[in-house]
Design a protein around this motif. Structure first.
Motif, short mmCIF file in Angstrom:
data_model
loop_
_atom_site.label_atom_id
_atom_site.label_comp_id
_atom_site.label_asym_id
_atom_site.label_seq_id
_atom_site.Cartn_x
_atom_site.Cartn_y
_atom_site.Cartn_z
N SER A 422 0.89 -1.31 -0.18
CA SER A 422 -0.06 -0.11 -0.03
C SER A 422 0.82 1.06 0.13
CB SER A 422 -1.04 0.16 1.23
OG SER A 422 -1.83 -1.01 1.13
N PHE A 423 1.86 1.31 0.81
CA PHE A 423 2.85 2.32 1.01
C PHE A 423 3.68 2.34 -0.29
CE2 PHE A 423 6.90 4.21 2.10
CZ PHE A 423 6.42 5.56 2.39
N PHE A 424 4.14 1.53 -0.98
CA PHE A 424 4.82 1.42 -2.36
C PHE A 424 3.93 2.03 -3.22
CE2 PHE A 424 5.70 -0.60 -6.47
CZ PHE A 424 7.23 -0.48 -6.45
N ASP A 425 2.58 1.80 -3.50
CA ASP A 425 1.76 2.23 -4.40
C ASP A 425 1.53 3.74 -4.08
OD1 ASP A 425 1.29 -0.10 -5.66
OD2 ASP A 425 -0.34 -0.59 -4.47
N GLU A 426 1.48 4.29 -2.78
CA GLU A 426 1.46 5.66 -2.38
C GLU A 426 2.51 6.64 -2.86
OE1 GLU A 426 0.18 5.59 1.48
OE2 GLU A 426 -1.66 4.76 0.90
N MET A 427 3.88 5.84 -2.96
CA MET A 427 5.08 6.71 -3.04
C MET A 427 4.93 7.27 -4.56
SD MET A 427 8.05 3.96 -1.63
CE MET A 427 9.26 4.88 -2.13
N ASP A 428 5.20 8.50 -4.41
CA ASP A 428 5.32 9.56 -5.51
C ASP A 428 6.55 9.38 -6.41
OD1 ASP A 428 2.95 10.94 -4.95
OD2 ASP A 428 3.91 12.21 -3.61
N THR A 429 7.61 9.07 -5.66
CA THR A 429 8.94 8.77 -6.45
C THR A 429 9.43 7.57 -5.86
OG1 THR A 429 9.51 11.16 -6.24
CG2 THR A 429 11.34 9.69 -6.88
#
Length: 839
Positions: A422-429
């Motif tokens: 989930s966090f990986f998908d939210e990462m802008d960069t």
């Protein structure tokens, strides 16, 4: 408002009058004492020309002196107000001298973008002003704007002077813009300034940061004069590239040339000393610092010393320096926390972090937070990791890619892979490290297929794939025995020039061995540019799981002549190979040789291997005595190994005693419950078996269902015992029924002791037919051409009935079948198994 009559002050109020004329004020307090408090409008408003009250205009020289005072004293608010006044008078608003001074004022106050707005309106900026703007960007960023401005200056016809080059070269260093740096170097040569001390030092720094060490050395050698800053540039460059011996050589050479090291020299030198763990050299440098009083109150020197001791794993000295420091900055706290993490003292790292929050700097930097997240990951401290995540959101530090990657890795390592994704998908960069972290997380949590999916996404997004990523991806192929994927990855590695990396080659050896291709694994091993101890251990372990104990021993005997000394892991691999091959005498010999010849003290894993070796060979009493004579108390894993042997040899009496020992120590998983239940079931004691299963459930242990994998055409098919979710289930089950008829004709009789249920024999036999490995084999027979070998992977140990049935299937189907279970490889051919029924 300053412009109203009540607040209008004479321009001479910013100056003191002396006998010989006017002198500028020297302190902010002096200046501000003479100025009324006001709230000047933003610079953008001034530039838009809002309607303001009129007042008496000042002359250009007076404005210039006022701006000089604001520049020197960094009076931003006052400088903005003066700018506004100048803008209101057309006679001064376009004066080049005043515009240049306004630019300088904004630069000195750190307002680079405001300076740029004014600078772009200067009709013909002088080289001095160009240099000032280039310097501002080179020091504060963005670095690319410094290079752009330099090129604009050249295009405008203004030639650079000797001050221009160091500024723009600093920007090239920050961007590692080698091509631009080389072009500027050529312009330096054309200007005849190559011997300039400051330009040469800037060139050395640029070439070092860009990895061109020979070019940096060439510039250095051509310098007619060198000061300590030039020497420090070479020292820092060598440190940057981890060149310990070269760094020390430069420091010694600079002293031989009568240039004394200064604190900056030591701050540049100490990191590489720590990386090399050269504790003796580090102590000598510490003594030098003390003699020269460099460490008295210098936070940079003390922090560098602390960091050196921490990286050398000498935390006593690191902590002593930390405790004696009167002034600590964020880097100091980060260094001691990172030291604790490096040495595996995660609890201490968290304690110091708490101390940092309560008494340290107001803002915690990304380096400290990255270290703390690694500590949380190592301890499996999910709650504290979530707290750090909250802090990162509030502080805005999640924008730092290093911190974001550390958080991602923490979620993956503590087992919350869904949170990680989930966090990986939210990462802008995202960068290569981000993808590597989520791939490794999937592998560690047993989600090999998802790991391969992420890797495919990474490649399709044109993200650069490095060695660390491939080392994470290849185990996914190993886990699934996905040979086609493994071969594709191998081809990718070769085509991208990564095949010479030892860690990648070691991963390939492991992958091919676990995919049943031990011959290819050996070929990779033999063709490696440089083999390390891990390489030898991996290939020895590969031979072991294939039951090729003699080959493992033969390879082991070649290890020392090749210049490598076996370590404790080598002997674990060797003893395991002996166990899988039933080489009891050889296993005993190498266990005792490990201590007597190689001076390696056996640890728990070595004793587990020996108990497994003796137990599989039926020497149960000897194995039991061996455990009792261990120099330290055996843990649960040792007793579980013996319990498994009791199951194979149906020794209930010893099995029950071993089970009591396991219950006393506390079972670590389902293994001991399953082994004891199987032991009771195999001997017809179903009530006792049921009681063990009940106890297992009450204690919260659940047995993983048997699962088998089969790869064809690059697609991995998974099967669970009795499951009918596969699209071709009806054909698979029909094929199994046909196989059962054929192998019965050849003499197969179901061993119903492996059904492990107190039910009728017919029901037991029916339960055995649909074990996952049999379903996978039936599917393989349906999909592969006649004569093609079948390769199956299973997550658990293959049961005795399936082992026996597969031997008969090789005769009925005229196929070679390989099964990789949780323990080893079974190569079935012509009704025989490579394990010799010893597993």
């Amino acid at each position: 408002m300053l412009l109203s009559k009540a607040y209008l002050i004479p321009h001479r109020a910013l100056f003191f009058t002396f006998r010989h004329g006017v002198s500028l004020l020297h302190t902010k307090s002096e200046a501000r004492a003479l100025l009324p408090a006001f709230a000047p409008p933003p610079i953008s408003r001034a530039l838009k020309g809002s309607q303001l009250p009129q007042f008496a205009a000042l002359d250009v020289n007076t404005y210039a002196k006022l701006l000089d005072s604001c520049t020197r004293l960094k009076l931003l608010a006052e400088g903005k107000e003066i700018h506004r006044q100048i803008f209101m008078h057309s006679s001064c608003a376009r004066n080049s001298v005043l515009l240049e001074k306004i630019v300088q004022m904004y630069i000195s106050c750190g307002e680079t973008e405001a300076a740029r707005l004014v600078f772009d309106g200067v009709p013909q900026p002088s080289v001095f002003l160009w240099n000032a703007m280039i310097r501002a960007y080179a020091w504060n960023g963005p670095f690319d704007r410094a290079i752009d401005l330099y090129e604009r200056m050249m295009d405008s016809g203004v030639g650079p002077n000797k001050f221009s080059f160091p500024f723009v070269l600093k920007a090239c260093s920050g961007l590692e813009a080698l091509e631009d740096g080389i072009k500027i170097h050529d312009e330096v040569k054309r200007a005849g300034l190559e011997s300039d001390l400051y330009i040469s030092t800037a060139l050395i720094d640029m070439y070092m940061k860009c990895g061109c060490l020979e070019d940096a050395d060439e510039v250095f050698c051509r310098m007619p004069n060198r000061d300590v800053v030039a020497w420090n540039a070479m020292v820092a460059g060598c440190t940057l590239h981890g060149m310990y011996e070269e760094t020390v050589r430069f420091v010694l050479e600079m002293q031989r040339m009568r240039t004394r090291p200064n604190p900056s020299t030591l701050v540049a030198l100490l990191p590489v000393v720590g990386q090399a763990k050269a504790l003796g050299q580090g102590k000598s440098i510490h003594a030098f610092c003390t003699r020269r009083c460099f460490d008295e109150g210098d936070v940079l020197v003390n922090t560098a010393l602390l960091d050196m001791y921490a990286k050398s794993e000498c935390l006593v000295y690191a902590r002593r320096i930390f405790d004696h420091m009167r002034i600590r900055n964020e880097v100091t706290w980060s260094a001691i926390i990172a030291g604790y993490v490096l040495c595996g003292r995660m609890v201490d790292a968290l304690r110091v972090f708490g101390q940092m929050i309560s008494e340290g700097p107001s803002i915690v930097g990304p380096t400290s937070l990255a270290s703390i997240l690694r500590a949380c990951a190592s301890l499996g401290d999910f709650d504290r990791g979530r707290m750090v995540h909250s802090y990162l959101v509030k502080s805005g530090l999640l924008m730092d890619i290093t911190v974001a990657n550390s958080l991602l890795s923490m979620y993956a390592k503590v087992g919350t892979i869904s949170d990680a994704m989930s966090f990986f998908d939210e990462m802008d960069t995202k960068d290569t490290v981000s993808y590597s972290a989520i791939i490794s997380g999937y592998i560690q949590n047993g989600n090999a297929e998802e790991a391969l999916d992420v890797f495919r996404e990474m490649v399709s997004s044109s993200m650069e794939v490095d060695a660390a990523t491939m080392v994470g991806v290849i185990p996914a192929c190993s886990h699934l025995a996905a040979l086609q994927h493994g071969k594709c990855n191998h081809a990718y590695i070769t085509s991208h020039g990564l095949a010479s990396d030892s860690s990648i080659c070691n991963a390939l050896i492991d992958m091919y061995a676990k995919c049943g291709k031990i011959d290819i694994a050996r070929k990779v091993f033999d063709t490696m540019p440089k083999q390390d101890t891990v390489s030898w251990n991996t290939i020895i372990a590969g031979y072991g799981i294939h039951g090729l104990g003699d080959e493992a021993i033969s390879l082991f005997l070649r290890m020392e002549p090749a210049g490598l000394v076996p370590d404790d892991i080598t002997f674990i691999c060797l003893l395991s190979a002996c166990s899988h091959s039933g080489l009891i005498a050889q296993g005993k010999h190498w266990f005792y040789a490990m201590t007597e010849i190689y001076n390696i003290v056996p640890r728990m894993e070595h004793y587990i291997c020996m108990v497994d070796l003796l137990g599989r060979g039926g020497l149960l009493d000897e194995a039991y005595d061996f455990i009792k004579k261990m120099p330290f108390e055996a843990d649960v894993r040792v007793w579980v190994a013996l319990l498994g042997a009791c199951r194979v040899h149906k020794n209930i009496e010893l099995g029950e005693e071993v089970s009591r020992m396991i219950q006393k120590l506390g079972p670590e998983g389902t293994g001991c419950f399953v082994a004891l239940s199987n032991l009771y079931s195999a001997t017809g004691r179903f009530n006792e078996a049921a009681q063990v299963r009940i106890m297992q459930k009450e204690k919260g242990f659940t047995k993983s269902p048997g699962c088998s994998w089969f790869e064809i055409g690059g697609v991995v098919h998974a099967f669970i015992g009795g499951d009918q979710s596969h699209p071709q289930s009806s054909s698979i089950y029909q094929k199994l029924e046909e196989l059962l008829v054929e192998i019965r004709k050849l003499g197969y009789l179901a061993d119903t002791s492996f059904a492990l249920h107190d039910v009728e024999e017919e029901e037991k036999e029916h339960a055995l037919v649909y074990h996952s490995e049999k379903l996978a084999i039936a599917f393989g027979l349906l999909r592969l051409r006649h004569g093609q070998p079948i390769f199956i992977t299973k997550n658990l140990r293959v049961c005795g009935d399936c082992h026996n049935a597969i031997k008969y299937i090789t005769l009925a189907a005229k196929r070679d079948i390989t099964v990789r279970d949780a323990n080893r490889f079974h190569h079935f051919k012509d009704g025989m198994c490579s394990c010799g029924d010893f597993w």
